[in-house]
Design an enzyme around this catalytic site. Sequence first.
Site, PDB file in Angstrom:
ATOM      1  N   GLU A 177       0.861  -1.192   0.000  1.00 31.69           N
ATOM      2  CA  GLU A 177       0.000   0.000   0.000  1.00 31.69           C
ATOM      3  C   GLU A 177       0.894   1.238   0.000  1.00 31.69           C
ATOM      4  OE1 GLU A 177      -3.675   1.902   2.631  1.00 31.69           O
ATOM      5  OE2 GLU A 177      -2.717   0.029   3.273  1.00 31.69           O
ATOM      6  N   CYS A 229      -2.128   8.118   7.317  1.00 35.00           N
ATOM      7  CA  CYS A 229      -1.019   8.122   8.270  1.00 35.00           C
ATOM      8  C   CYS A 229       0.277   7.656   7.630  1.00 35.00           C
ATOM      9  CB  CYS A 229      -1.367   7.256   9.483  1.00 35.00           C
ATOM     10  SG  CYS A 229      -1.664   5.526   9.084  1.00 35.00           S
ATOM     11  N   HIS A 230       0.317   7.591   6.288  1.00 37.57           N
ATOM     12  CA  HIS A 230       1.536   7.174   5.609  1.00 37.57           C
ATOM     13  C   HIS A 230       2.594   8.279   5.686  1.00 37.57           C
ATOM     14  CE1 HIS A 230      -0.084   3.632   3.114  1.00 37.57           C
ATOM     15  NE2 HIS A 230      -1.046   3.987   3.952  1.00 37.57           N
ATOM     16  N   ASN A 276     -12.393   5.637   1.824  1.00 39.04           N
ATOM     17  CA  ASN A 276     -11.280   6.173   2.605  1.00 39.04           C
ATOM     18  C   ASN A 276     -10.103   6.531   1.705  1.00 39.04           C
ATOM     19  OD1 ASN A 276     -11.970   5.814   5.676  1.00 39.04           O
ATOM     20  ND2 ASN A 276     -12.726   3.992   4.623  1.00 39.04           N
ATOM     21  N   ALA A 277      -9.487   7.692   1.975  1.00 35.56           N
ATOM     22  CA  ALA A 277      -8.316   8.176   1.242  1.00 35.56           C
ATOM     23  C   ALA A 277      -8.600   8.345  -0.248  1.00 35.56           C
ATOM     24  CB  ALA A 277      -7.123   7.248   1.464  1.00 35.56           C
ATOM     25  N   ASP A 337     -16.181  -1.479  10.253  1.00 37.66           N
ATOM     26  CA  ASP A 337     -15.954  -1.379  11.687  1.00 37.66           C
ATOM     27  C   ASP A 337     -16.831  -0.337  12.360  1.00 37.66           C
ATOM     28  OD1 ASP A 337     -14.769   0.874  10.623  1.00 37.66           O
ATOM     29  OD2 ASP A 337     -12.864   0.654  11.671  1.00 37.66           O
ATOM     30  N   ASP A 342      -8.336  -3.875   7.580  1.00 36.04           N
ATOM     31  CA  ASP A 342      -7.377  -2.758   7.619  1.00 36.04           C
ATOM     32  C   ASP A 342      -6.789  -2.644   9.023  1.00 36.04           C
ATOM     33  OD1 ASP A 342      -5.920  -0.670   6.436  1.00 36.04           O
ATOM     34  OD2 ASP A 342      -7.332   0.849   7.107  1.00 36.04           O
ATOM     35  N   ALA A 384      -5.978   5.943  11.646  1.00 34.58           N
ATOM     36  CA  ALA A 384      -4.701   5.251  11.447  1.00 34.58           C
ATOM     37  C   ALA A 384      -4.897   3.741  11.487  1.00 34.58           C
ATOM     38  CB  ALA A 384      -3.699   5.695  12.505  1.00 34.58           C
ATOM     39  N   GLY A 385      -5.811   3.262  10.660  1.00 32.29           N
ATOM     40  CA  GLY A 385      -6.071   1.833  10.644  1.00 32.29           C
ATOM     41  C   GLY A 385      -7.223   1.465  11.562  1.00 32.29           C
TER      42      GLY A 385
END
Length: 445
Positions: free
Chosen positions: A142, A153-154, A242-243, A277, A302, A337-338
């Site tokens: 990823e 959060c990368h 997401n993202a 989630d 994730d 962050a996951g």
Amino acid sequence: MSSITRFTNCHLIDNGKLYQNTDLYVDNNTQKIIAKPSNLNQYEITVIDLKGEILAPGFIDIQNNGIYGLNFSNLNSNSTEEDIKEFKRFYKDAMKKYLSTGVTSLCPTVTSNFPDVYTKVLPIYKKSRLNNQCDSLGAHLEGPFINKEKKGCHPIETFVDANPKDKSPESKLLEIYGGEKNLIDNVCIITAAPEIPGILDLIPIITKKLNLIYSIGHTMTDYNIGLQAIDNGCTMITHLYNAMPQPHHRDAGVVGLINTPEVSSERNLPYFGLICDGVHVNPSMVNLAYKSNPNKCVLVTDAMHLIGLSNGSYKWDNQIIIKEDDRLYLKGTQTLAGALTTLPQCIRNLMKWSNISLQEAIKTCTNNAADSIGLSSEKGFLNIGCDADFVILNHKGFVTKIFKLGKEFKSSDINYDIDYPIYVENGNKNNNDKGVSSDRISAVL
């Protein structure tokens, strides 16, 4: 005398359907599913009575960043031989523990990093077939070919493009990931943003030459570039919603690709990962995506390596991650962050939010997951020739035990106190149901 195992007094889930009161047979030598032998007297038979519970293929998690304290990206150029040995021991232990959730195979996900990390960690994630822990199906890479505007959060200092002046996009790809062999032997999926210079040209190389899955993610791409990516060989979208830019009725964006009319057939629509989630995606938006194309929906956790740990602040590279119950975010921000939710809980969430049956929900992390990465002849189905990786569930949808290549393990998912409705009205009492193709039911007759 040949030896087989007969699972009996059970109901089978496969193909989004419930096959009631149906036995299943496993060859104890190959640990693969077989058809019912014509003459059972020729075999030494082990009988496993499941006492009316449900047997389904083992769950597949195609996006998982870490488990039980293990960060799948946690090696680098400073890692010594002893560090690598310790990491491998930690990895083996974590994969044994994660098996207890019902996930029998996964794609260890390595987030955006420097080349030395990929060189060290990827050989550890070579595809495996083991009877005592979760299997690796190859790594999910990823990044780092992603858009800084959707970095999550990368670490931005790792980001690169694939269009350098002094070399080809393919050369840049191989340089970052440690060479062609490292990719072919140890990787399953590459997530990259198609608008990053050079990536559109790289998609055919990733999918045809390297035989890997290309997935759109961490992107600012528009709908039209997304269509170009599909034309070039894209077959997946990473953690939908997401993202990425959010959909608009006149600008569908990446989300619009999951059921676009501008592809030649439904078969060419991309699979999409969905985090159920209740934190990353609102239940109504989960329902919207799932109902739009249930056959291409793949539930993913994730998960971050902090899953299973206590609340608090945790250092991750040069960042601080805050864990608060079921939420992870970068300190001082609202950036997620996951995730921290297990795959069985995601299944139960999807059932509730989309008002679907257990068998329909399980399809998303068994059949769909296996199809999305081209492994349906080995994993994710109850077909003849598939591995004997199973989950056993009670009628409330909780995993009660796991079989990994025929070997039984205890579940960490059991909870009989929560009342989740299980809808089985679509179950087939007759295995000769005309809606099920013969190759899909041959193993369970």
